[in-house]
Structures are given as structure tokens and as C-alpha cells.
Design an enzyme around this catalytic site. Sequence first.
Site, short mmCIF file in Angstrom:
data_model
loop_
_atom_site.label_atom_id
_atom_site.label_comp_id
_atom_site.label_asym_id
_atom_site.label_seq_id
_atom_site.Cartn_x
_atom_site.Cartn_y
_atom_site.Cartn_z
N HIS A 1 -45.75 -16.57 -1.09
CA HIS A 1 -46.56 -15.48 -1.62
C HIS A 1 -45.92 -14.74 -2.80
O HIS A 1 -46.62 -14.05 -3.55
CB HIS A 1 -46.86 -14.44 -0.53
CG HIS A 1 -47.72 -14.94 0.58
ND1 HIS A 1 -48.94 -15.52 0.37
CD2 HIS A 1 -47.52 -14.92 1.92
CE1 HIS A 1 -49.48 -15.86 1.54
NE2 HIS A 1 -48.64 -15.51 2.49
N ASP B 1 -47.26 -20.21 11.37
CA ASP B 1 -48.23 -19.22 11.86
C ASP B 1 -49.61 -19.84 12.05
O ASP B 1 -50.52 -19.18 12.55
CB ASP B 1 -48.31 -18.00 10.94
CG ASP B 1 -48.41 -18.35 9.47
OD1 ASP B 1 -48.46 -19.56 9.15
OD2 ASP B 1 -48.42 -17.42 8.64
#
EC number: 3.5.1.98
Length: 446
Positions: free
Chosen positions: A160, A284
Site C-alpha cells: 500500500h 488476510d
Amino acid sequence: MTETFSNDFKTEVLQPKYEQNFGASYQPHVSYHYNPAVSQYHYGVRHPMKPFRLMLTDHLVIAYKLYEKMDLYTPRAATKEEILEFHSEDYIDFLQRVTPETLNKFSSELKRFNIGDDCPVFDGVYDYSSIYAGASLDATEKLLSGASDIAINWSGGLHHAKKYEPSGFCYVNDIVLSILNLLRYHPRVLYIDIDLHHGDGVQEAFNTTDRVMTVSFHKYNGLFFPGTGYLDENGIGKGKNYAINVPLNDGIDDDSYIRLFKSVMDPVITTFKPTVIVQQCGADSLGGDRLGCFNLNIRAHGECVKFIKSFGIPMLVVGGGGYTPRNVSRLWCYETSIMTDVTLESKLPMELPFRNFFNPDCSLHPNLGDKLDNKNSRKYLDNVRIKILEQLRNLNGAPSVQMNEIPPDFKKLTAEEAAELDALNNEERDSMVDAKDEARPGELVE
């Protein structure tokens, strides 16, 4: 019926914890890049990112004796000059100077650099970032030199981070730095992201080039972080159609995910013809993750990585998200076994440190699926696949590359090193040299 004989502790310790898978046509040379210092940093008590998951992963890799199947390296931290190949100097200067004790002196810069609950300032934030970035760069160097066919850095994958700021728990984008390094000698790089969240930082960095294709499988509803990653985000200018996004709804299960993944990635690889692949393995996307909303089990996640490995293309394999540490470590240990062509015992080794952390089942493969309703209908997934195939048809095959577009070297090379690396500057993998370079002194961990 009770057992007549049982093994003593010494026998249990010495007994192999894996079985070699024979018969595979592709037997890659694998390297494992891990600096133990990376697990010693702490985002904060309430923060979901827990770097100690990397220590748990390493303990599992050691307990299963997977170190016998790989070259082990303790990489150095990335230099500031290397990090500045992508990130802006004022942002990196800020990371180097700021500390939790001096936050009040930087009040005007905190908002500018997106400092807050997601991306806090903690002790050693710059050092932590340079360590995991250095591990990814070390892994790419082993790929470029031919010392490794697959290079693993589970501490990396922080997809990110942006050029000018941190985002989503990520401060330095080790993936972008690694791809820039690979582009010096590889004409086409394929980036694959199976994290729960959209790989927005990597896509944004390469949105305008046809030398990098980014493919991201992730949850998308317009609101879920980072709020990007719909089908219509497909690149800009020369990079048009070289960004592929696979938006998914809550609760996708093993069969649906694997079917969609293979049906997308097979034509992507056939069309784009990458000479190297960067595989981000965010955990995740597993069922039961603290921040997650999928139903994937460890074997299903690993099946996607195994499928990409089967193409026999050099790979950089990195970690990413994952906020239930015991499941993160199980997954990355299992995927390490996939890279090294071995089958692990499902029962965790008795001598594993922190074994009680994996209670009550102490298994490598707990049931993580069926926790949520699958809101991805077959019709929806088929429509996503069809739109992606239409996008691929607009590419007209793999782009040709003039290698004078290669970015500058990260470091100065000797004439001998430059000549050796120039031998790798070929468009197709088949022409690469087979010889493996010897590890540099001090890097190999006994």
C-alpha cells in the site's frame, strides 16, 4: 489398540518432518531471506499489524527443517539511496527523523504524511522499513544473478505504501523497489496479489507502463480499504489494460477462489509472457483473519501459489497482510514447503517454540472456512472472468521491449559483475545462464 512402541524425544527430534515430493519436472533452487531483527518492532498494543508473526513463521520453518531445502540468507537493510529509487526524499527524511517522543515537533507534517491510527509513528519505524525492504532487494539480486529460481521474503509484501506517504500499515513499498530492480534485466514483470486488500500502491506505481502487469484479487465494495480496485481500473496511456483487478465479495470459498484464480492467471501468463513473477501472498484473505471476510483455507491459498510456480518462471515471493499471527505463520510455512517441493506433517512438531500458541488443535491445517456466507454467485464470478478475458484480448500479445529503457542500477557494479549480469539481459527465460553464483561472504547462514 494401544501402541507397543513409542519414540523417545531424541528420535522425535531427529525424525524428518517432511516428505520429499519426487517426480516434479521443475525443481527450482530456492532461497530464504530473513533478518530476525524485523520481528522485534511493534506498531502499538492495539494495532492489528504484529511483526512477531514473522518470528512465528521462522520458528515453524525451522521446526519442520525446511532450512535443509533452501539457501538461507540474513540480508542487510536497504540503504536510503535504494529506498529513494521510488520514494520521495522529504518523506524518507521525515521517517528518519520522527520518533514517538518528537511527534509534537512535526505537527504540521503528520497530516501531510498520513500519520494516524493506521500508520503510527513507533520506535524504529524507518529501521523496520529498511530491513524488510532490504530483504526483498536481496532476494531480487539472487534472482538476477541466477543464484535462485525462487526467492522468499515473508517480511516483505507491503503493497500500500505510496511514493510520498505511508498507507495501510505500509511505510516503504518493497514490492515497487524490487520490481524496479528486476526491470533492469527483465523485459516484462508480472505482479500477482492475493491479499484481501487491493494492491493499490504497486498498481499506482506502474499504471503507465506496459512492462509491468499487475493483477490483484481482493475484496471490493467501494468502501472497503483502500476503496480502489474495480474492474474499470485497468491502466493509463501506454499501460492501458496492463492493470487487472478482480473484485470479490465477502465469504468466497476455496473452490470458487481457486477456479477463478486459475481461469484468470492462465491466460494472463500466456498472453503477457512474463520473464519474472512477483507473487504477494497476503494472509488476510484466509478465513478467520482479524480484519478478513473470506472463507479461504490454507491449502486453497497455497494452491494458487503452487499453480503460479508450475509455470517454471523465476519468482520473488513476499508476504503482506495477515492479522491472526498463528494462521499467518501456518500459511507462510506451508507455502515455503510448496516452493521446496515437500509435504509437511499436519501435526506441528513437538519441539516447536511457542507451540501452545497454536492450541487447541496444534495443526498446520485448521478449518478456517465456512465462517461467512459466500456472497459471490457463480454468475457474478463468471461475469468478472469474462470482462478480464475481454481486457486481455485488447493486448495483442506480449509487448516488445527495447532494453535501453532499463532504469539505472541501484548500486555500482564492477566490470566483471556488469558483464555477468549483462548475460541475463535476454527477452526469454530459456536463454538465461544455468550456473549459480556463489553466495557473497557472510550472507549464508550456517
